[in-house]
Design a protein around this motif. Sequence first.
Motif, PDB file in Angstrom:
ATOM      1  N   HIS A  20       0.808  -1.213   0.000  1.00 56.52           N
ATOM      2  CA  HIS A  20       0.000   0.000   0.000  1.00 56.52           C
ATOM      3  C   HIS A  20       0.849   1.274   0.000  1.00 56.52           C
ATOM      4  CE1 HIS A  20       0.902  -0.388   4.299  1.00 56.52           C
ATOM      5  NE2 HIS A  20       0.618   0.900   4.394  1.00 56.52           N
ATOM      6  N   ILE A  21       2.169   1.163   0.100  1.00 56.96           N
ATOM      7  CA  ILE A  21       3.039   2.338   0.123  1.00 56.96           C
ATOM      8  C   ILE A  21       3.623   2.553  -1.262  1.00 56.96           C
ATOM      9  CG2 ILE A  21       5.169   3.302   1.067  1.00 56.96           C
ATOM     10  CD1 ILE A  21       4.598   1.715   3.615  1.00 56.96           C
ATOM     11  N   GLU A  22       3.465   3.755  -1.783  1.00 58.87           N
ATOM     12  CA  GLU A  22       4.044   4.104  -3.074  1.00 58.87           C
ATOM     13  C   GLU A  22       5.491   4.521  -2.828  1.00 58.87           C
ATOM     14  OE1 GLU A  22       4.775   4.390  -6.794  1.00 58.87           O
ATOM     15  OE2 GLU A  22       2.765   3.829  -6.173  1.00 58.87           O
ATOM     16  N   LEU A  68      14.375  11.792  -0.031  1.00 63.46           N
ATOM     17  CA  LEU A  68      13.338  12.242   0.901  1.00 63.46           C
ATOM     18  C   LEU A  68      12.313  13.098   0.162  1.00 63.46           C
ATOM     19  CD1 LEU A  68      12.829  11.984   3.959  1.00 63.46           C
ATOM     20  CD2 LEU A  68      13.927  14.190   4.236  1.00 63.46           C
ATOM     21  N   THR A  69      11.030  12.815   0.403  1.00 64.15           N
ATOM     22  CA  THR A  69       9.940  13.565  -0.221  1.00 64.15           C
ATOM     23  C   THR A  69       9.022  14.115   0.869  1.00 64.15           C
ATOM     24  OG1 THR A  69       8.465  11.652  -0.368  1.00 64.15           O
ATOM     25  CG2 THR A  69       9.987  12.006  -2.217  1.00 64.15           C
ATOM     26  N   GLN A  70       7.884  14.678   0.484  1.00 67.35           N
ATOM     27  CA  GLN A  70       6.906  15.180   1.454  1.00 67.35           C
ATOM     28  C   GLN A  70       6.228  14.056   2.214  1.00 67.35           C
ATOM     29  OE1 GLN A  70       4.164  17.640  -0.687  1.00 67.35           O
ATOM     30  NE2 GLN A  70       5.574  19.378  -0.780  1.00 67.35           N
ATOM     31  N   SER A  71       6.264  12.871   1.684  1.00 72.46           N
ATOM     32  CA  SER A  71       5.563  11.731   2.271  1.00 72.46           C
ATOM     33  C   SER A  71       6.297  11.196   3.505  1.00 72.46           C
ATOM     34  CB  SER A  71       5.453  10.619   1.229  1.00 72.46           C
ATOM     35  OG  SER A  71       4.954   9.446   1.819  1.00 72.46           O
ATOM     36  N   TYR A  72       5.511  10.835   4.514  1.00 70.52           N
ATOM     37  CA  TYR A  72       6.032  10.183   5.712  1.00 70.52           C
ATOM     38  C   TYR A  72       5.682   8.696   5.730  1.00 70.52           C
ATOM     39  CZ  TYR A  72       7.182  14.606   7.994  1.00 70.52           C
ATOM     40  OH  TYR A  72       7.738  15.814   8.320  1.00 70.52           O
ATOM     41  N   VAL A 150      21.229  15.365  -2.543  1.00 70.97           N
ATOM     42  CA  VAL A 150      19.849  14.975  -2.235  1.00 70.97           C
ATOM     43  C   VAL A 150      19.788  14.399  -0.823  1.00 70.97           C
ATOM     44  CG1 VAL A 150      17.995  13.368  -2.867  1.00 70.97           C
ATOM     45  CG2 VAL A 150      19.313  14.526  -4.649  1.00 70.97           C
ATOM     46  N   ALA A 151      18.743  14.740  -0.086  1.00 68.78           N
ATOM     47  CA  ALA A 151      18.505  14.167   1.242  1.00 68.78           C
ATOM     48  C   ALA A 151      17.862  12.794   1.044  1.00 68.78           C
ATOM     49  CB  ALA A 151      17.602  15.074   2.061  1.00 68.78           C
ATOM     50  N   PHE A 152      18.434  11.770   1.679  1.00 72.06           N
ATOM     51  CA  PHE A 152      17.946  10.401   1.537  1.00 72.06           C
ATOM     52  C   PHE A 152      17.398   9.880   2.851  1.00 72.06           C
ATOM     53  CE2 PHE A 152      20.889  10.522  -2.046  1.00 72.06           C
ATOM     54  CZ  PHE A 152      20.161   9.865  -3.025  1.00 72.06           C
ATOM     55  N   GLU A 153      16.432   8.968   2.750  1.00 73.24           N
ATOM     56  CA  GLU A 153      15.985   8.166   3.882  1.00 73.24           C
ATOM     57  C   GLU A 153      16.110   6.712   3.462  1.00 73.24           C
ATOM     58  OE1 GLU A 153      11.794   8.308   4.949  1.00 73.24           O
ATOM     59  OE2 GLU A 153      11.209   8.515   2.863  1.00 73.24           O
ATOM     60  N   SER A 154      16.262   5.841   4.446  1.00 70.78           N
ATOM     61  CA  SER A 154      16.317   4.418   4.113  1.00 70.78           C
ATOM     62  C   SER A 154      15.511   3.638   5.133  1.00 70.78           C
ATOM     63  CB  SER A 154      17.758   3.914   4.048  1.00 70.78           C
ATOM     64  OG  SER A 154      18.360   3.941   5.315  1.00 70.78           O
TER      65      SER A 154
END
Length: 166
Positions: A20-22, A68-72, A150-154
């Motif tokens: 369910h997560i894009e 990293l985007t606006q999505s949490y 770019v700011a990354f999350e993992s």
Amino acid sequence: MTERSTDPYVGFRFRISLGHIEIGGAAECTGLESEVKVFEYPEGGVNTHLLKFPERCSLKNITIKRGLTQSYDLYDWYLDVASGSFDHDNQRPAGSGTSGLGNENDQSVDKKISISLIDSSGETLKEWVLRRAFPVKWVGPEFKATDNVVAFESIELAHEGLERLD
């Protein structure tokens, strides 16, 4: 230049589906790895070598890194698991079919967590599905005033097995 059937696939064209997560465009996906542990047995009177037997399979956690985007969504999914309010939307129930993936009419198949290698036209070449995967670690971006990157999350996913889809 055209691709030949004997050419190896390139590793920079891939797609990740987290149910369910894009996920959008992921920058990296690592840990697609499985290893059979070996039990060594010293048989009496045989001094030239140890007997070796296969044991259990060991699976490495999958790490997905994205800009990293606006999505949490990834962070919220991790927090759900960490807080114990995880609703198992992205986990297939144990025992649903022989592979753990359920049958084609099973709603959980649509929520599969998969990693796909794709060609230049977007067609899937190879696909692996993670059985009963859930996040165990989230890493936020590193901030440095001297960098222009770019700011990354993992997110790191534990799972109970890899299924190959053909």
